[in-house]
Design a protein around this motif. Structure first.
Motif, PDB file in Angstrom:
ATOM      1  N   ALA A 125     -27.089 -16.254  10.565  1.00  0.00           N
ATOM      2  CA  ALA A 125     -26.680 -17.471  11.266  1.00  0.00           C
ATOM      3  C   ALA A 125     -26.042 -17.061  12.588  1.00  0.00           C
ATOM      4  N   ILE A 126     -26.106 -17.966  13.538  1.00  0.00           N
ATOM      5  CA  ILE A 126     -25.486 -17.771  14.843  1.00  0.00           C
ATOM      6  C   ILE A 126     -24.395 -18.829  14.970  1.00  0.00           C
ATOM      7  N   ALA A 127     -23.180 -18.402  15.326  1.00  0.00           N
ATOM      8  CA  ALA A 127     -22.066 -19.344  15.472  1.00  0.00           C
ATOM      9  C   ALA A 127     -22.179 -20.091  16.788  1.00  0.00           C
ATOM     10  N   GLU A 128     -21.493 -21.214  16.858  1.00  0.00           N
ATOM     11  CA  GLU A 128     -21.400 -21.916  18.127  1.00  0.00           C
ATOM     12  C   GLU A 128     -20.657 -21.014  19.097  1.00  0.00           C
ATOM     13  N   GLN A 129     -21.055 -21.061  20.361  1.00  0.00           N
ATOM     14  CA  GLN A 129     -20.398 -20.209  21.348  1.00  0.00           C
ATOM     15  C   GLN A 129     -19.026 -20.778  21.674  1.00  0.00           C
ATOM     16  N   ALA A 130     -18.054 -19.923  21.708  1.00  0.00           N
ATOM     17  CA  ALA A 130     -16.688 -20.300  22.059  1.00  0.00           C
ATOM     18  C   ALA A 130     -16.003 -19.066  22.628  1.00  0.00           C
ATOM     19  N   PRO A 131     -14.978 -19.243  23.426  1.00  0.00           N
ATOM     20  CA  PRO A 131     -14.249 -18.082  23.927  1.00  0.00           C
ATOM     21  C   PRO A 131     -13.728 -17.244  22.758  1.00  0.00           C
ATOM     22  N   VAL A 132     -13.777 -15.947  22.889  1.00  0.00           N
ATOM     23  CA  VAL A 132     -13.382 -15.059  21.809  1.00  0.00           C
ATOM     24  C   VAL A 132     -11.864 -14.959  21.733  1.00  0.00           C
ATOM     25  N   SER A 133     -11.339 -15.326  20.597  1.00  0.00           N
ATOM     26  CA  SER A 133      -9.939 -15.104  20.251  1.00  0.00           C
ATOM     27  C   SER A 133      -9.928 -14.925  18.746  1.00  0.00           C
ATOM     28  N   GLU A 134      -8.837 -14.470  18.208  1.00  0.00           N
ATOM     29  CA  GLU A 134      -8.797 -14.282  16.759  1.00  0.00           C
ATOM     30  C   GLU A 134      -9.008 -15.609  16.035  1.00  0.00           C
ATOM     31  N   GLU A 135      -8.457 -16.705  16.582  1.00  0.00           N
ATOM     32  CA  GLU A 135      -8.611 -18.005  15.931  1.00  0.00           C
ATOM     33  C   GLU A 135     -10.050 -18.509  15.997  1.00  0.00           C
ATOM     34  N   THR A 136     -10.699 -18.408  17.177  1.00  0.00           N
ATOM     35  CA  THR A 136     -12.084 -18.889  17.266  1.00  0.00           C
ATOM     36  C   THR A 136     -13.011 -17.991  16.464  1.00  0.00           C
ATOM     37  N   LYS A 137     -12.706 -16.689  16.407  1.00  0.00           N
ATOM     38  CA  LYS A 137     -13.532 -15.797  15.589  1.00  0.00           C
ATOM     39  C   LYS A 137     -13.445 -16.202  14.125  1.00  0.00           C
ATOM     40  N   LYS A 138     -12.221 -16.455  13.662  1.00  0.00           N
ATOM     41  CA  LYS A 138     -12.033 -16.840  12.263  1.00  0.00           C
ATOM     42  C   LYS A 138     -12.776 -18.137  11.974  1.00  0.00           C
ATOM     43  N   GLU A 139     -12.586 -19.160  12.805  1.00  0.00           N
ATOM     44  CA  GLU A 139     -13.238 -20.443  12.577  1.00  0.00           C
ATOM     45  C   GLU A 139     -14.759 -20.304  12.647  1.00  0.00           C
ATOM     46  N   GLY A 140     -15.266 -19.584  13.648  1.00  0.00           N
ATOM     47  CA  GLY A 140     -16.711 -19.418  13.795  1.00  0.00           C
ATOM     48  C   GLY A 140     -17.325 -18.685  12.625  1.00  0.00           C
ATOM     49  N   GLU A 141     -16.695 -17.633  12.164  1.00  0.00           N
ATOM     50  CA  GLU A 141     -17.250 -16.869  11.054  1.00  0.00           C
ATOM     51  C   GLU A 141     -17.196 -17.670   9.757  1.00  0.00           C
ATOM     52  N   LEU A 142     -16.107 -18.377   9.515  1.00  0.00           N
ATOM     53  CA  LEU A 142     -16.017 -19.188   8.299  1.00  0.00           C
ATOM     54  C   LEU A 142     -17.038 -20.320   8.314  1.00  0.00           C
ATOM     55  N   THR A 143     -17.193 -20.982   9.445  1.00  0.00           N
ATOM     56  CA  THR A 143     -18.153 -22.079   9.552  1.00  0.00           C
ATOM     57  C   THR A 143     -19.568 -21.572   9.315  1.00  0.00           C
ATOM     58  N   CYS A 144     -19.915 -20.454   9.940  1.00  0.00           N
ATOM     59  CA  CYS A 144     -21.247 -19.853   9.745  1.00  0.00           C
ATOM     60  C   CYS A 144     -21.449 -19.450   8.296  1.00  0.00           C
ATOM     61  N   ALA A 145     -20.441 -18.822   7.711  1.00  0.00           N
ATOM     62  CA  ALA A 145     -20.554 -18.370   6.322  1.00  0.00           C
ATOM     63  C   ALA A 145     -20.819 -19.561   5.406  1.00  0.00           C
ATOM     64  N   ARG A 146     -20.120 -20.654   5.632  1.00  0.00           N
ATOM     65  CA  ARG A 146     -20.317 -21.838   4.792  1.00  0.00           C
ATOM     66  C   ARG A 146     -21.729 -22.402   4.948  1.00  0.00           C
ATOM     67  N   ARG A 147     -22.260 -22.364   6.177  1.00  0.00           N
ATOM     68  CA  ARG A 147     -23.652 -22.815   6.374  1.00  0.00           C
ATOM     69  C   ARG A 147     -24.612 -21.912   5.596  1.00  0.00           C
ATOM     70  N   LEU A 148     -24.366 -20.594   5.648  1.00  0.00           N
ATOM     71  CA  LEU A 148     -25.240 -19.671   4.914  1.00  0.00           C
ATOM     72  C   LEU A 148     -25.134 -19.885   3.411  1.00  0.00           C
ATOM     73  N   TYR A 149     -23.918 -20.069   2.889  1.00  0.00           N
ATOM     74  CA  TYR A 149     -23.754 -20.298   1.449  1.00  0.00           C
ATOM     75  C   TYR A 149     -24.514 -21.540   1.011  1.00  0.00           C
ATOM     76  N   ALA A 150     -24.481 -22.572   1.850  1.00  0.00           N
ATOM     77  CA  ALA A 150     -25.123 -23.833   1.490  1.00  0.00           C
ATOM     78  C   ALA A 150     -26.651 -23.766   1.588  1.00  0.00           C
ATOM     79  N   SER A 151     -27.166 -22.886   2.447  1.00  0.00           N
ATOM     80  CA  SER A 151     -28.611 -22.882   2.690  1.00  0.00           C
ATOM     81  C   SER A 151     -29.356 -21.691   2.076  1.00  0.00           C
ATOM     82  N   THR A 152     -28.654 -20.746   1.492  1.00  0.00           N
ATOM     83  CA  THR A 152     -29.288 -19.554   0.932  1.00  0.00           C
ATOM     84  C   THR A 152     -29.281 -19.632  -0.597  1.00  0.00           C
ATOM     85  N   PRO A 153     -30.415 -19.381  -1.251  1.00  0.00           N
ATOM     86  CA  PRO A 153     -30.429 -19.373  -2.718  1.00  0.00           C
ATOM     87  C   PRO A 153     -29.568 -18.219  -3.235  1.00  0.00           C
ATOM     88  N   LEU A 154     -28.482 -18.556  -3.934  1.00  0.00           N
ATOM     89  CA  LEU A 154     -27.540 -17.534  -4.400  1.00  0.00           C
ATOM     90  C   LEU A 154     -27.481 -17.431  -5.923  1.00  0.00           C
TER      91      LEU A 154
END
Length: 176
Positions: A125-154
C-alpha cells in the motif's frame, strides 16, 4: 505514443520492471533501475522486453524513463493492480506475514506485508503524502496497515509487526 516515457519501451514493460523491482525488495528508483540492468537475456525474453535489430534484448530503460513514468501514474492504482495480482495467487502465498512501512526519500510512505522467510511481498500500500514527522509517519503507517488488513486474505496467517502496529484497532482487523 509520442508522450510515452521512452519510445523504445512500452509503458507496460516499464511498469513490469518497477513492479518486479518492488516485489524483489528494491527500495528506491535507482535500485529498481540497477535491478533492470542486471536482468539476463533469458529473463528479458521471459518478460517481453523489446529486442533490437541484432536479436538481443535492449539495455535497461534509463532512470529518466522510469522516473517520468512514475511521475505520471496514480500510485494507489498501481498498488491496487499489484494487490489484485497477488490476491489472484492467494493459496500459493506464504502464511507467515510481516508488516512494515518505509519512507522512500522522505517523500512517499510504502507499506508492505511480506513473507517471513524470504521477504517476498504478499500485499503493498502507498500512504497519502504528508510532510514527514513522527506523528504523520505513525498515522500514515497505521492507516495503510489497516487498509492492508481489510483487503488481504489473512485466514490462517500469522501476522507480525513492529510496536507501532501492536494496537487494539489493528489487531482487531487482523483477527476479523
Amino acid at each position: 505514443d509520442p508522450r510515452a516515457p521512452n519510445r523504445k519501451f512500452p509503458c507496460s514493460s516499464l511498469l513490469l520492471l518497477v513492479a518486479m523491482g518492488l516485489l524483489a525488495g528494491r527500495k528506491s528508483l535507482a535500485a529498481i533501475h540497477r535491478y533492470g540492468q542486471f536482468l539476463t537475456q533469458k529473463q528479458r525474453s521471459a518478460i517481453g522486453w523489446p529486442s533490437n535489430r541484432a536479436g538481443t534484448f535492449r539495455p535497461a530503460p534509463s532512470y529518466s524513463a522510469l522516473y517520468n513514468l512514475l511521475c505520471n501514474i496514480d500510485p494507489h492504482g498501481f498498488a491496487a493492480a499489484i494487490n489484485d495480482w497477488l490476491a489472484a495467487a492467494h493459496g500459493t502465498l506464504p502464511r507467515g506475514l510481516a508488516i512494515d512501512g518505509k519512507y522512500v526519500r522522505n517523500l512517499v510512505l510504502t507499506l508492505s506485508m511480506s513473507e517471513h522467510e524470504s521477504g517476498a511481498p504478499a500485499a503493498i500500500a502507498i500512504a497519502e503524502q504528508a510532510p514527514v514527522s513522527e506523528e504523520t509517519k505513525k498515522e500514515g503507517e497505521l492507516t495503510c496497515a489497516r487498509r492492508l488488513y481489510a483487503s488481504t486474505p489473512l485466514h490462517g496467517a500469522t501476522v507480525t509487526g513492529d510496536a507501532l502496529n501492536c494496537e487494539a484497532q489493528s489487531i482487531a482487523l487482523v483477527v476479523e
